[in-house]
Design a protein around this motif. Structure first.
Motif, PDB file in Angstrom:
ATOM      1  N   MET A   1       5.015   1.346   1.417  1.00  0.00           N
ATOM      2  CA  MET A   1       4.785  -0.097   1.565  1.00  0.00           C
ATOM      3  C   MET A   1       3.294  -0.392   1.673  1.00  0.00           C
ATOM      4  O   MET A   1       2.798  -1.380   1.107  1.00  0.00           O
ATOM      5  N   ILE A   2       2.574   0.468   2.376  1.00  0.00           N
ATOM      6  CA  ILE A   2       1.123   0.281   2.488  1.00  0.00           C
ATOM      7  C   ILE A   2       0.461   0.460   1.129  1.00  0.00           C
ATOM      8  O   ILE A   2      -0.438  -0.305   0.741  1.00  0.00           O
ATOM      9  N   VAL A   3       0.910   1.482   0.391  1.00  0.00           N
ATOM     10  CA  VAL A   3       0.378   1.690  -0.968  1.00  0.00           C
ATOM     11  C   VAL A   3       0.671   0.467  -1.830  1.00  0.00           C
ATOM     12  O   VAL A   3      -0.185   0.013  -2.608  1.00  0.00           O
ATOM     13  N   GLY A   4       1.888  -0.069  -1.685  1.00  0.00           N
ATOM     14  CA  GLY A   4       2.227  -1.280  -2.427  1.00  0.00           C
ATOM     15  C   GLY A   4       1.335  -2.445  -2.044  1.00  0.00           C
ATOM     16  O   GLY A   4       0.931  -3.246  -2.904  1.00  0.00           O
ATOM     17  N   GLY A   5       1.003  -2.559  -0.754  1.00  0.00           N
ATOM     18  CA  GLY A   5       0.100  -3.623  -0.304  1.00  0.00           C
ATOM     19  C   GLY A   5      -1.283  -3.483  -0.901  1.00  0.00           C
ATOM     20  O   GLY A   5      -1.913  -4.483  -1.302  1.00  0.00           O
ATOM     21  N   ILE A   6      -1.778  -2.252  -0.992  1.00  0.00           N
ATOM     22  CA  ILE A   6      -3.092  -2.018  -1.620  1.00  0.00           C
ATOM     23  C   ILE A   6      -3.037  -2.405  -3.087  1.00  0.00           C
ATOM     24  O   ILE A   6      -3.986  -3.001  -3.631  1.00  0.00           O
ATOM     25  N   GLY A   7      -1.906  -2.094  -3.734  1.00  0.00           N
ATOM     26  CA  GLY A   7      -1.745  -2.488  -5.137  1.00  0.00           C
ATOM     27  C   GLY A   7      -1.770  -3.992  -5.296  1.00  0.00           C
ATOM     28  O   GLY A   7      -2.382  -4.521  -6.242  1.00  0.00           O
TER      29      GLY A   7
END
Length: 401
Positions: free
Chosen positions: A284-290
């Protein structure tokens, strides 16, 4: 509405920016659901015994300085059973246990099973239902009868779908060969605390002591039951005191109650669930960075549009809000899609793992948690691009090519 129209201009980019959040939400919900299902499954198995079952097992010796620990097989004695029965007012029934693995032979078929010698009270203490025939009685115990009640798994191995009652089997180990008549077959129960009745051959304690498992007054384990669930803790304390008076070393024995096991299981599964959910939350954090990267690209691409809006009177707060709404809309929609797919995946996992007894239980708190985190990520990672958009100079933005 302008925020939604801008997202619709590049559907592929919008979808890709949602994908990380969708996967993250699914992973978090399913991880928590598997943990909850595992806890419920194990708890149901343990609770099937009732809250008043107490099991006393030998402790261990050694284990220091590179030495392997070994079980103190002779530490528990038949006299301990008598003392518990006479001196523990909150203990209802108590039975010694003799158990050991033997080869079981029937005609040309053989298997390995645990021979379990105990008093007839064991069946009621452990809640073992009979499927065929009868249980061991006090008369069998007094007569040293060569009879046995067979577990469901062993019965299937030796007799297939036939009723085993009345058949004769042989228990062998080296020079030992004892013929036993099957008088009953237990229903399938699965594991119960430290026992698995499905793979056991249960015989009278006197028969086991005289003919198969001779420990010279020692016992493998002791099974007791408290008079009620409310007095279970008092019964455990009384048993501890009685054994400590004789052994003067609490490391030489272990007193296990259902409540202790439930507490340990709950703590263990909670830690594992937290670990799985934390790992899943990384996506989810990686998705937020994306999302933040895509929003920054969007700000750059729409620089001239921002300048036009500001020239027409749009405030910096309006520009900030527009880009922030875009970011949060992406994560809200992605979170909703993730929640929907979580139920589908949970059903698939439950179906595929049904043979293992694995349950997947999706709870509303896990849905609220993952959905709330996805919205928070949209707010957090969308704030910087929105701020950058609102800080642009109208003149410079209009000149941008």
């Amino acid at each position: 509405m302008e925020a939604f129209r801008s997202l619709g201009k590049d559907k592929v980019r919008t979808f890709l920016s949602m994908l990380g959040i969708v996967i993250g939400v699914i992973a978090v919900i399913v991880a928590i659901a598997i943990g909850a299902g595992t806890t419920a499954n194990v708890t149901a198995r343990i609770s099937s015994l009732g809250s008043n079952v107490i099991i006393v097992t030998p402790g261990f010796s050694g284990g220091f300085g590179g030495r392997a620990a070994s079980v103190l097989t002779s530490v528990l004695q038949e006299t301990d059973v008598q003392n518990i029965q006479n001196m523990a007012p909150d203990v209802g029934t108590v039975t010694p246990v003799l158990q050991k693995s033997f080869n079981i032979l029937y005609q040309a078929t053989n298997t390995v099973a645990t021979v379990f010698g105990a008093y007839p009270d064991t069946f009621s203490i452990l809640g073992l239902p009979i499927q065929y025939g009868r249980l061991i009685t006090q008369q069998d115990e007094q007569n040293y009868a060569n009879v046995a009640v067979i577990g469901n798994t062993i019965a299937t191995t030796l007799f297939g779908n036939q009723n085993p009652v009345g058949q004769t089997i042989y228990v062998t180990n080296g020079n030992i060969k004892v013929a036993l008549t099957i008088i009953g077959e237990l229903q399938e129960t699965g594991s119960k605390l430290t026992f698995n009745p499905d793979t056991m051959l249960m015989i009278p304690y006197t028969t086991a002591s005289a003919r198969l498992i001779q420990l010279n007054g020692g016992v493998s384990q002791i099974i007791a039951s408290a008079k009620s669930a409310n007095t279970a803790l008092d019964a455990v304390s009384e048993i501890n005191n009685i054994l400590y008076m004789r052994l003067q070393n609490s490391n030489q024995y272990r007193v296990i109650s259902q409540n202790q096991i439930l507490s340990t299981v709950s703590q263990t599964t909670d830690v594992l669930t937290l670990l799985l959910a934390s790992i899943a939350a990384i996506s989810m954090i990686v998705g937020g960075i994306g999302i933040m990267n895509i929003m920054l690209v969007s700000v750059t691409e729409r620089t001239k549009e921002i300048g036009v809006k500001m020239a027409m009177g749009a405030t910096r707060r309006r520009i900030l809000g527009e880009f922030l709404v875009e970011s949060m809309f992406i994560t809200i929609v992605a979170g909703a899609i993730g929640v929907g797919f979580s139920f589908l995946i949970a059903m698939i996992v439950t179906y595929l793992a049904s043979g293992l007894g694995l349950m997947v239980i999706i709870t509303w708190p896990s849905i609220a948690l993952s959905f709330g985190v996805s919205v928070a990520i949209g707010l957090f990672f969308g704030l910087y691009p929105a701020y950058m958009a609102s800080k642009k100079s109208p003149v410079e933005a209009l000149r941008y090519e």
